[in-house]
Design an enzyme around this catalytic site. Sequence first.
Site, short mmCIF file in Angstrom:
data_model
loop_
_atom_site.label_atom_id
_atom_site.label_comp_id
_atom_site.label_asym_id
_atom_site.label_seq_id
_atom_site.Cartn_x
_atom_site.Cartn_y
_atom_site.Cartn_z
N ARG A 35 0.82 -1.22 0.00
CA ARG A 35 0.00 0.00 0.00
C ARG A 35 0.85 1.26 0.00
O ARG A 35 0.43 2.31 0.51
CB ARG A 35 -0.96 0.01 1.19
CG ARG A 35 -2.06 -1.04 1.06
CD ARG A 35 -3.04 -0.97 2.21
NE ARG A 35 -4.06 -2.00 2.11
CZ ARG A 35 -4.75 -2.48 3.12
NH1 ARG A 35 -4.52 -2.04 4.35
NH2 ARG A 35 -5.68 -3.40 2.93
N ARG A 39 -3.01 5.83 -0.18
CA ARG A 39 -3.74 6.66 0.77
C ARG A 39 -2.92 7.47 1.75
O ARG A 39 -3.44 8.41 2.34
CB ARG A 39 -4.73 5.78 1.52
CG ARG A 39 -4.10 4.55 2.16
CD ARG A 39 -5.15 3.55 2.58
NE ARG A 39 -4.54 2.46 3.33
CZ ARG A 39 -5.24 1.54 3.96
NH1 ARG A 39 -6.55 1.59 3.95
NH2 ARG A 39 -4.63 0.58 4.61
N ARG A 48 -6.64 11.88 -7.12
CA ARG A 48 -7.83 11.04 -7.03
C ARG A 48 -9.12 11.84 -6.79
O ARG A 48 -10.22 11.24 -6.73
CB ARG A 48 -7.68 10.03 -5.89
CG ARG A 48 -7.04 8.70 -6.23
CD ARG A 48 -7.96 7.74 -6.96
NE ARG A 48 -9.30 7.67 -6.42
CZ ARG A 48 -9.67 6.97 -5.34
NH1 ARG A 48 -8.77 6.26 -4.68
NH2 ARG A 48 -10.92 6.97 -4.93
N ASP A 84 -6.72 -2.96 -7.46
CA ASP A 84 -7.42 -3.52 -6.32
C ASP A 84 -7.70 -4.98 -6.60
O ASP A 84 -7.86 -5.37 -7.77
CB ASP A 84 -8.74 -2.78 -6.06
CG ASP A 84 -9.38 -3.18 -4.74
OD1 ASP A 84 -9.07 -2.56 -3.72
OD2 ASP A 84 -10.17 -4.15 -4.75
N TYR A 159 -15.05 -12.45 -0.15
CA TYR A 159 -15.81 -11.26 -0.54
C TYR A 159 -17.06 -11.64 -1.33
O TYR A 159 -18.15 -11.11 -1.10
CB TYR A 159 -14.94 -10.32 -1.38
CG TYR A 159 -14.03 -9.43 -0.57
CD1 TYR A 159 -14.56 -8.50 0.32
CD2 TYR A 159 -12.66 -9.50 -0.70
CE1 TYR A 159 -13.73 -7.67 1.07
CE2 TYR A 159 -11.81 -8.67 0.03
CZ TYR A 159 -12.36 -7.76 0.92
OH TYR A 159 -11.55 -6.94 1.66
#
Length: 352
Positions: A35, A39, A48, A84, A159
């Site tokens: 990551r 973020r 973004r 992702d 998921y």
Amino acid sequence: MTANDSTQPTTTYDSAFLRACRREPVPHTPVWFMRQAGRSLPEYHKVRVGIPMLESCTRPELVTEITLQPVRRHDVDAAIYYSDIVVPLKAIGIGLDIKPGVGPVVDEPVRTRADLARLRDLTPEDVPYVTEAVGLLTKELGPTPLIGFAGAPFTLASYLVEGGPSRTFENAKAMMYGDPELWADLLDRLAEITAAFLKVQIEAGASAVQLFDSWVGALAPADYRRSAMPASAKVFEAVSGYGVPRIHFGVGTGELLQLMGEAGADVVGVDWRVPLDEARRRVGPGKAFQGNLDPTVLFTDKDTVETKAREVLDAAAGLDGHVFNLGHGVLPNTDPDALTRLVEYVHTATAR
């Protein structure tokens, strides 16, 4: 490149990262962060603005920019492709979205055998933006390797069956225990989709791949061996002919490390719960290792970060190959400067 190609010298071949993955001598311990592209970086949030997560993954120029940002800022030894784990599912027509503060949410969960028909094969034509973005990135990165990635079948299945994130995995585990044939067929289909997604990245120029099994730590070893490992092994075998290093990482997987190594990866990722010397004892010889500083350490002062990083390096001293990383992804509120300093420290402390 095809699956029949053996490893050929490239501009990235002698990079510290790829040498460590191959368990060869390195000029310094290579560093990258899960990551790292995203973020925690203000420049990421800036580009973004107004663009939903899944849409951002389909814009090659934006993917390129976001992937490059941590390489420019931190001087890490490898880039990780910005995407992702649900992108290949979206690409084959599964109705889902990533909801801020929640995560991936599936419109119609997979609960019956009839639902498997919705999981069709993934082809390069489904993800042309991946091929384009990887091509752009490899030109920009030059000697810096690009890591492709995908979600492991167990995590994707979780998921799909749960319909979104879960703490208990009650629906997924109920299928796994109660209808093992349906569960096995679901994971097998996901293994084929995952392998196809990784092949697209490798054939476009990725120098290594990582399989993320974020939720597999929810399984006991016997259940992992029976109900998750065969699908992950199928993915690793499907890309074995390309000659690129294959990394396997899961969270809370201390009890599964030996089995995860047996699944076929060249590099075993270790979270922060197990010291690297103990991880090596559990996995055995013949593997490189990746990890494993606790991400929360980065919220402390510089001296503490260096002390804890030194502990990781000391635990890795007897390994044949070590890639320094965090024991999970960079947390959103992490100070980017702390990451930059950590890279510099590891490079300096391990310079040969």
